[in-house]
Design a protein around this motif. Structure first.
Motif, PDB file in Angstrom:
ATOM      1  N   PRO A 235       0.676  -1.454   0.236  1.00 45.69           N
ATOM      2  CA  PRO A 235      -0.126   0.040  -0.019  1.00 45.69           C
ATOM      3  C   PRO A 235       0.641   1.271   0.229  1.00 45.69           C
ATOM      4  O   PRO A 235       2.460   1.278   0.306  1.00 45.69           O
ATOM      5  CB  PRO A 235      -0.806  -0.262   1.465  1.00 45.69           C
ATOM      6  CG  PRO A 235      -0.241  -1.252   1.993  1.00 45.69           C
ATOM      7  CD  PRO A 235       0.987  -2.088   1.344  1.00 45.69           C
ATOM      8  N   CYS A 236       0.270   2.464  -0.570  1.00 44.13           N
ATOM      9  CA  CYS A 236       0.910   3.307  -0.236  1.00 44.13           C
ATOM     10  C   CYS A 236       1.440   4.123   1.448  1.00 44.13           C
ATOM     11  O   CYS A 236       0.903   3.707   2.549  1.00 44.13           O
ATOM     12  CB  CYS A 236      -0.095   4.711  -0.798  1.00 44.13           C
ATOM     13  SG  CYS A 236       0.791   6.595  -0.968  1.00 44.13           S
ATOM     14  N   ASN A 237       3.068   3.869   0.780  1.00 46.92           N
ATOM     15  CA  ASN A 237       3.499   4.669   2.028  1.00 46.92           C
ATOM     16  C   ASN A 237       2.653   6.693   2.954  1.00 46.92           C
ATOM     17  O   ASN A 237       3.874   6.670   3.690  1.00 46.92           O
ATOM     18  CB  ASN A 237       5.120   4.811   2.469  1.00 46.92           C
ATOM     19  CG  ASN A 237       5.076   2.868   2.673  1.00 46.92           C
ATOM     20  OD1 ASN A 237       4.370   2.626   3.216  1.00 46.92           O
ATOM     21  ND2 ASN A 237       6.287   2.726   2.192  1.00 46.92           N
ATOM     22  N   ALA A 238       2.239   7.058   1.758  1.00 54.80           N
ATOM     23  CA  ALA A 238       2.168   8.422   2.215  1.00 54.80           C
ATOM     24  C   ALA A 238       3.481   8.982   2.610  1.00 54.80           C
ATOM     25  O   ALA A 238       3.627   9.923   3.529  1.00 54.80           O
ATOM     26  CB  ALA A 238       1.389   8.713   3.537  1.00 54.80           C
ATOM     27  N   CYS A 239       4.892   8.491   1.825  1.00 57.52           N
ATOM     28  CA  CYS A 239       6.326   9.412   2.389  1.00 57.52           C
ATOM     29  C   CYS A 239       6.092  10.970   1.539  1.00 57.52           C
ATOM     30  O   CYS A 239       7.282  11.423   1.530  1.00 57.52           O
ATOM     31  CB  CYS A 239       7.312   8.687   1.698  1.00 57.52           C
ATOM     32  SG  CYS A 239       7.176   8.143   0.064  1.00 57.52           S
ATOM     33  N   LYS A 240       5.353  10.400   0.548  1.00 50.90           N
ATOM     34  CA  LYS A 240       4.755  12.013  -0.830  1.00 50.90           C
ATOM     35  C   LYS A 240       6.231  12.188  -1.256  1.00 50.90           C
ATOM     36  O   LYS A 240       6.621  13.640  -2.107  1.00 50.90           O
ATOM     37  CB  LYS A 240       4.548  13.011  -0.420  1.00 50.90           C
ATOM     38  CG  LYS A 240       3.780  13.606  -0.085  1.00 50.90           C
ATOM     39  CD  LYS A 240       3.424  14.625   0.767  1.00 50.90           C
ATOM     40  CE  LYS A 240       3.675  15.282   3.057  1.00 50.90           C
ATOM     41  NZ  LYS A 240       3.055  14.563   3.414  1.00 50.90           N
ATOM     42  N   GLY A 241       6.826  11.234  -1.447  1.00 54.44           N
ATOM     43  CA  GLY A 241       8.617  11.072  -2.180  1.00 54.44           C
ATOM     44  C   GLY A 241       8.400  11.171  -4.527  1.00 54.44           C
ATOM     45  O   GLY A 241       9.015  11.556  -4.954  1.00 54.44           O
ATOM     46  N   CYS A 242       6.904  10.535  -4.235  1.00 57.01           N
ATOM     47  CA  CYS A 242       6.349  11.133  -5.271  1.00 57.01           C
ATOM     48  C   CYS A 242       6.280  12.514  -6.483  1.00 57.01           C
ATOM     49  O   CYS A 242       5.952  12.339  -7.726  1.00 57.01           O
ATOM     50  CB  CYS A 242       5.375   9.943  -5.830  1.00 57.01           C
ATOM     51  SG  CYS A 242       4.399  10.106  -4.870  1.00 57.01           S
TER      52      CYS A 242
ATOM     53  N   THR B 220      -6.463  -4.900  -4.504  1.00 60.66           N
ATOM     54  CA  THR B 220      -6.764  -4.205  -5.096  1.00 60.66           C
ATOM     55  C   THR B 220      -7.352  -3.044  -4.919  1.00 60.66           C
ATOM     56  O   THR B 220      -6.264  -1.406  -5.711  1.00 60.66           O
ATOM     57  CB  THR B 220      -8.926  -4.518  -5.966  1.00 60.66           C
ATOM     58  OG1 THR B 220      -8.403  -5.616  -5.985  1.00 60.66           O
ATOM     59  CG2 THR B 220      -9.810  -2.955  -6.535  1.00 60.66           C
ATOM     60  N   LYS B 221      -7.670  -2.379  -3.588  1.00 61.45           N
ATOM     61  CA  LYS B 221      -7.331  -1.585  -2.332  1.00 61.45           C
ATOM     62  C   LYS B 221      -5.786  -0.648  -2.517  1.00 61.45           C
ATOM     63  O   LYS B 221      -5.674   0.607  -2.861  1.00 61.45           O
ATOM     64  CB  LYS B 221      -7.329  -1.412  -1.251  1.00 61.45           C
ATOM     65  CG  LYS B 221      -7.489   0.190  -0.328  1.00 61.45           C
ATOM     66  CD  LYS B 221      -9.135   0.802  -0.834  1.00 61.45           C
ATOM     67  CE  LYS B 221      -8.875   1.679  -0.127  1.00 61.45           C
ATOM     68  NZ  LYS B 221      -7.482   2.418   0.437  1.00 61.45           N
ATOM     69  N   ALA B 222      -4.654  -1.407  -2.682  1.00 62.59           N
ATOM     70  CA  ALA B 222      -3.412  -1.321  -2.349  1.00 62.59           C
ATOM     71  C   ALA B 222      -2.731  -0.716  -3.839  1.00 62.59           C
ATOM     72  O   ALA B 222      -2.206   0.506  -3.695  1.00 62.59           O
ATOM     73  CB  ALA B 222      -2.431  -2.404  -2.371  1.00 62.59           C
ATOM     74  N   PHE B 223      -3.914  -1.848  -4.792  1.00 58.90           N
ATOM     75  CA  PHE B 223      -2.966  -0.929  -5.720  1.00 58.90           C
ATOM     76  C   PHE B 223      -3.736   0.074  -6.184  1.00 58.90           C
ATOM     77  O   PHE B 223      -2.360   1.245  -6.888  1.00 58.90           O
ATOM     78  CB  PHE B 223      -4.202  -1.889  -7.376  1.00 58.90           C
ATOM     79  CG  PHE B 223      -4.068  -1.456  -8.939  1.00 58.90           C
ATOM     80  CD1 PHE B 223      -2.390  -1.652  -9.589  1.00 58.90           C
ATOM     81  CD2 PHE B 223      -5.317  -0.810  -9.372  1.00 58.90           C
ATOM     82  CE1 PHE B 223      -2.584  -0.949 -10.650  1.00 58.90           C
ATOM     83  CE2 PHE B 223      -4.994  -0.221 -10.930  1.00 58.90           C
ATOM     84  CZ  PHE B 223      -3.633  -0.726 -11.060  1.00 58.90           C
TER      85      PHE B 223
END
Length: 220
Positions: free
Chosen positions: A45-52, A92-95
């Motif tokens: 899942p997304c790590n919410a790191c905002k590296g993207c 599906t949620k992680a995708f």
């Protein structure tokens, strides 16, 4: 880069109802299509790191990097999941969470066509498949995709095949089928036997083709 139409399945069951329903939509497009089964990949899942944020590239190291271009290259996405506990499954949620990396500044998913697919139980007060499909549809709209529709089908609870479904005190079988003495073949649901579902799947696939054809005309 990916093909024009990409299907994504969150079901871990081999050749599941979810897989087959997604492929019905894909095949009805009569276009080049691709298919991803998430259970064969390692996607966190997304790590919410905002590296993207600056470059729209997720910095986690897993199998996402191997499918990101296929997702970006697709002009239509058919995303399908199933509904454990009456809600969308974790894969599906992680995708969908990982597609967040495409969102910043450029909205890279904007304008893609979308069809939501879900399989589950809509009985016993649990609107599982409908709820899961709505979650996918909501995600697509948040990503500014053009949602053509959603299709849901009746699926099978694990209790039917776990070996303890009749005697287990927490079995889902009684609230789906009532009191039964045993498990019979007719209790199992196949998406191919659900006429309204298959007709809708084919119709949505054809709509994908028609919309992409119109988009091509406008581009030229």
């Amino acid at each position: 880069m990916g093909r024009k139409v990409l299907g994504i399945s969150g079901s871990p069951i081999k050749d599941s109802n979810t897989d087959r329903l997604i492929k019905m939509v894909l095949q009805a497009t009569e276009m080049e299509w691709d298919f991803i089964k998430l259970s064969e990949l390692n996607i966190h899942p997304c790590n919410a790191c905002k590296g993207c944020v600056s470059d729209n590239v997720c910095k986690q190291i897993d199998d996402w990097q191997g499918i990101a271009d296929r997702v970006l290259g697709a002009r239509a996405l058919v995303i399908g999941g199933y509904a454990p506990y009456g809600s969308l499954d974790a894969r599906t949620k992680a995708f969908m969470e990982r597609m967040y990396c495409f969102r910043h500044q450029k909205a890279l998913s904007k304008g893609k066509l979308g069809v939501a697919v879900a399989v589950g139980i809509n009985e016993g007060g649990i609107p599982g498949a409908d709820r899961a499909a709505e979650q996918i549809t909501h995600f697509m709209r948040m990503e500014q995709m053009e949602v053509l529709g959603q299709v849901t089908a009746a699926g099978n609870v694990p209790c039917l095949s776990c070996g303890y479904g009749i005697d287990c005190p927490t079995s889902a079988i009684p609230w789906i089928f009532g009191k039964v003495d045993g498990i019979t073949e007719d209790m199992f649901k196949r998406v191919e036997d659900q006429t309204e579902v298959t007709e809708l799947a084919v119709r949505l696939g054809r709509q994908i083709r028609e919309h992409l054809h119109l988009k091509n005309i406008k581009l030229h």
